[in-house]
Design an enzyme around this catalytic site. Structure first.
Site, PDB file in Angstrom:
ATOM      1  N   CYS A 138       0.698  -1.382  -0.145  1.00  0.00           N
ATOM      2  CA  CYS A 138       0.073  -0.091  -0.056  1.00  0.00           C
ATOM      3  C   CYS A 138       0.803   1.116   0.063  1.00  0.00           C
ATOM      4  CB  CYS A 138      -0.992  -0.021   1.306  1.00  0.00           C
ATOM      5  SG  CYS A 138      -0.270  -0.499   2.719  1.00  0.00           S
ATOM      6  N   HIS A 167      -1.765   6.888   4.752  1.00  0.00           N
ATOM      7  CA  HIS A 167      -0.362   6.048   4.739  1.00  0.00           C
ATOM      8  C   HIS A 167       0.815   6.407   4.181  1.00  0.00           C
ATOM      9  CE1 HIS A 167       0.554   1.251   5.637  1.00  0.00           C
ATOM     10  NE2 HIS A 167       1.191   2.291   6.391  1.00  0.00           N
TER      11      HIS A 167
END
Length: 611
Positions: free
Chosen positions: A104, A165
Site C-alpha cells: 500500500c 498511509h
C-alpha cells in the site's frame, strides 16, 4: 455560475439605474457605452461559466487489498458487487490495470505522484516496505507534487476521505510535513495510517509481529538472567557485586521500555482518526469507521455540488481485521472477507447515489480501483481472510507476479466515455495523475520524470493502444520483472528476473513468513530471466525458452536495453522507508492529550448507525 450571475445582475442594475438618471442628448451615448460594457461583462461571465463547466468533478475510489477476482464484473459469480458491476456497465473496464507496487505505501505514493516509488524515495531496501508508525519521520516528500496539488491550483476543492498511509510529521509532532493538507488536499478525514489487527481489541497482533516476539524473548532472557544473579548473590553461589546486578537490571529495563512503549501500544499510536490536523479519535473505534467515512464522503459531495471538486475516497475496506457492520455479517458466501467486500460495494453504491442525487452524474469523472492484489496469506485459525486474484499467480507483496499488481480499473463519465466497454491494454495506477491533470487543464511538473500516461484518448477510443511500451515491476527497490508491450504486435512479453520462494514449497504464497520478501534467501534469481507471453499465457504458467520461442534472445536483449535506459532516468533520493525514518519516535507522535496520555473521542455516540 451562481456567483457570476449574481454579480452580473448587480452590475446590470447599477447600469440601468445610471441610464434612467441620464437625460437629453447624453442618454443615447450613455446607453451605447453601457450596452458595450454589458456585452463585455456577459461574455466574461459566460466564458467563466464555460470554463467551469468544462472541468468535470473527479471522484476517485480506491479499495485496500481488494483482489481482481473479488469483483463480479471481473469474473466472480459468488460475491455480490452489483454497484461496482453497474459502474463497469456504464463505463470502461480495464483488464490489464497495473499497480506500481504490491504494497500500500509505495503503491499509493505512485498513484498520487504518477511516478514509480523508487523516484520519490518510497521504495525500500529492507523488509519494512510500508510505513510502520504514524510517529515515524518517513513519508511522501514535500517536494513531490500530487495530482491534488495540481487540481487545487486549478480551482478545485479537494478532499481525501479514508486511508492515507503516507506519513504525517518530520521533525515535531505538529509540523505535518507529510500530511494530506500539505499535499494539495483542502480537507482530510480518516486514518493517517491503515487498519491493522491491533486496531481491533482481541485480534492477534500484525505489526512486525516477528520483531516484537523476538524483543519479548530477549526481555524474558534478561529478566531470567537478573533473577538468577539475584538468587545467586543472596545464596552466596555467585560472587557478583550488587552494582553489577543493578546496572544489568537497569539496562534490561530500559531495553524493555524502549520497544514495549511502541509495540505494546500500537492501538493508541497508530489507530487514530483525524479531521484535517485535529485528532478526533484516539484510539479509533473501528466498528463505526465505515459509517464515518461514508457520511463524510456524502457530506462533501453535498457541500461542493456546485464544483468543481476532487474527492478521493480511500476505503479502509477490505484490509484485515475486516471490521464489518452487523448489517452485512454472515450475509456472503465467503465468510468475513466476503461480508466485508459486499459492505464495501454497498458503500460504493451510496457514494454514487449521492452523485446522482446532486445531479452530477453526467459531469463527474468516476474511477474505481484497488491499491494492489489480494492478500493470499491472511488467515485466522486456518480461515482465509484475504482476497482472490482470479487466474493470476501471486498476490499482495509480490512485485512481479500478476496477482500482486493486476487490479480493477473502472471509469465512468456519461456522454464522454463509451458505456459497457472493455479495454485489454497495459495501463497503470500512475496514469490517473496525468489523466486528471489533463481534465482539469492543469500543468504537470516539468522538472521530473512522470511515468503515467494520459488515458483519455484510450478510454474514448481515439487510439487503440496504450502509450506504455515498457512497465517496470518493483519489489521495494529491487526490480523483479519487466513488461514489454511490443508495438505492432499482439505479443505482450514479461521477463522475471527475481521471484519469491513460496512457503511451503509448491504453495501459491509465502504462508510461513506471512508475506513474501524481495531479496536474500527468500527469492530466486533467474539468469536468463523467466519469459512469458501474457497474451497467450496470462496466468504465467509456462515459461518460454530458446527452444520453444524463436524470439527468446531478441526479446530478452530488448528488455535489458529498456532496463538500462530506465536506470539512467533514476536519481538518488532520501529513502523514506529507511530504518531510522521507519522507527517510532515519541516526539513525532500525534497526540490528542498530553503525551503519553493520548486518548479522545470527538466523534459522538458510539451507537450511530451506518447510512
Amino acid at each position: 455560475m451562481a456567483g457570476c450571475t449574481l454579480g452580473c445582475a448587480l452590475i446590470q442594475t447599477d447600469i440601468l439605474r445610471h441610464l434612467v438618471e441620464r437625460s437629453g442628448q447624453r442618454r443615447s451615448t450613455a446607453c451605447a457605452a453601457a450596452l458595450n460594457w454589458l456585452a463585455i461583462l456577459l461574455i466574461s461571465c459566460l466564458r467563466t461559466y464555460a470554463s467551469s463547466a468544462s472541468k468535470p468533478n473527479i471522484l476517485l475510489m480506491m479499495v485496500d487489498d481488494l483482489g481482481l477476482g473479488d469483483v463480479g464484473c471481473y469474473g466472480n459469480d459468488t460475491l455480490r458487487t452489483p454497484n461496482i458491476d453497474q459502474l463497469a456497465k456504464e463505463g470502461v473496464k480495464l483488464t490489464q490495470h497495473i499497480a506500481a507496487a504490491p504494497l500500500c505505501t509505495p503503491s499509493r505514493a505512485a498513484f498520487l505522484t504518477g511516478r514509480y516509488p523508487i523516484r520519490s524515495g518510497m521504495g525500500s531496501s529492507t523488509k519494512q516496505r510500508i510505513l510502520y508508525w504514524i510517529g515515524g519521520s518517513g513519508g511522501l516528500p514535500s517536494n513531490e507534487t500530487t495530482f491534488a496539488r495540481i487540481l487545487q491550483q486549478q480551482g478545485y476543492t479537494t478532499a481525501l476521505i479514508g486511508k492515507w498511509h503516507q506519513g504525517v510529521n518530520c521533525e515535531s509532532h505538529s509540523d505535518h510535513c507529510h500530511h494530506p493538507l500539505n499535499h494539495g488536499f483542502d480537507y482530510f478525514y480518516g486514518m493517517p495510517f491503515t487498519l491493522v489487527n491491533e486496531c481491533q481489541v482481541g485480534e492477534n497482533p500484525f505489526l512486525n509481529v516477528r520483531v516484537s516476539t523476538k524483543y519479548w524473548l530477549y526481555s524474558q532472557i534478561i529478566a531470567l538472567t537478573v533473577l538468577t544473579l539475584l538468587i545467586g548473590k543472596l545464596t552466596g553461589l555467585f560472587l557478583v557485586k550488587w552494582k553489577a546486578i543493578i546496572c544489568f537490571a537497569l539496562c534490561g529495563f530500559l531495553f524493555f521500555i524502549s520497544w514495549f512503549s511502541s509495540y505494546g501500544f500500537v492501538r493508541y499510536w497508530n489507530c487514530i482518526l483525524m479531521r484535517n490536523h485535529d485528532i478526533s479519535e484516539q484510539p479509533m473505534k473501528p466498528e463505526r469507521a465505515a459509517s464515518n467515512v461514508l457520511k463524510e464522503a456524502v457530506s462533501f459531495i453535498e457541500r461542493n455540488k456546485h464544483g468543481p471538486f476532487l474527492l478521493f475516497v480511500s476505503f479502509l475496506h477490505v484490509h484485515t481485521p475486516l471490521v464489518t457492520t452487523e448489517k452485512f455479517l454472515g450475509k456472503s458466501r465467503h465468510g468475513l472477507y466476503g461480508d466485508n467486500v459486499e459492505e464495501m460495494d454497498w458503500m460504493v453504491g451510496k457514494i454514487l447515489d449521492a452523485i446522482d442525487k446532486a445531479g452530477l452524474k453526467n459531469n463527474t469523472f468516476t474511477y474505481f480501483t484497488s491499491d494492489h492484489g489480494g492478500y493470499l496469506e491472511a488467515h485466522k485459525q486456518n480461515v482465509p481472510l484475504g482476497g482472490w486474484n482470479g487466474i493470476y499467480k501471486g498476490g499482495k507483496g509480490m512485485g512481479g507476479w500478476e496477482g500482486g499488481i493486476r487490479v480493477p480499473g473502472i471509469f465512468r463519465w456519461p456522454g464522454v466515455l463509451p458505456a459497457d466497454t472493455v479495454i485489454d491494454e497495459p495501463t497503470s495506477l500512475m496514469d490517473i495523475y496525468p489523466t486528471v491533470a489533463h481534465l482539469a487543464a492543469g500543468i504537470m511538473p516539468q522538472d521530473r520524470v512522470i511515468d503515467g500516461r494520459n488515458l483519455m484518448p484510450l478510454l474514448q477510443g481515439k487510439v487503440q493502444h496504450s502509450e506504455h511500451e515498457f512497465m517496470f515491476h518493483y519489489c521495494g527497490l529491487y526490480l523483479h520483472a519487466v513488461r514489454w508491450h511490443q508495438k505492432d504486435s499482439a505479443a505482450l512479453w514479461k521477463a522475471h528476473y527475481t521471484t519469491p520462494v513460496f512457503q511451503p514449497e509448491g504453495a501459491g504464497g509465502c504462508y510461513i513468513s506471512g508475506i513474501c520478501s524481495c531479496f536474500g534467501e527468500d527469492v530466486t534469481h533467474h539468469d536468463p530471466p523467466l519469459l512469458f507471453d501474457l497474451s497467450s499465457d496470462p496466468a504465467e504458467i509456462k515459461p518460454l525458452s530458446p527452444a520453444t520461442e524463436p524470439l527468446f534472445d531478441t526479446v530478452i536483449s530488448r528488455i535489458e536495453r529498456a532496463v538500462q535506459e530506465h536506470h539512467r532516468t533514476l536519481t538518488p533520493v532520501p529513502q523514506q522507508l529507511s530504518g531510522y525514518n521507519n522507527m517510532w519516535k515519541p516526539w513525532l507522535q500525534p497526540c490528542c492529550g498530553t503525551f503519553p496520555f493520548c486518548w479522545c473521542d470527538k466523534e459522538g455516540d458510539s451507537d450511530q448507525k451506518i447510512l
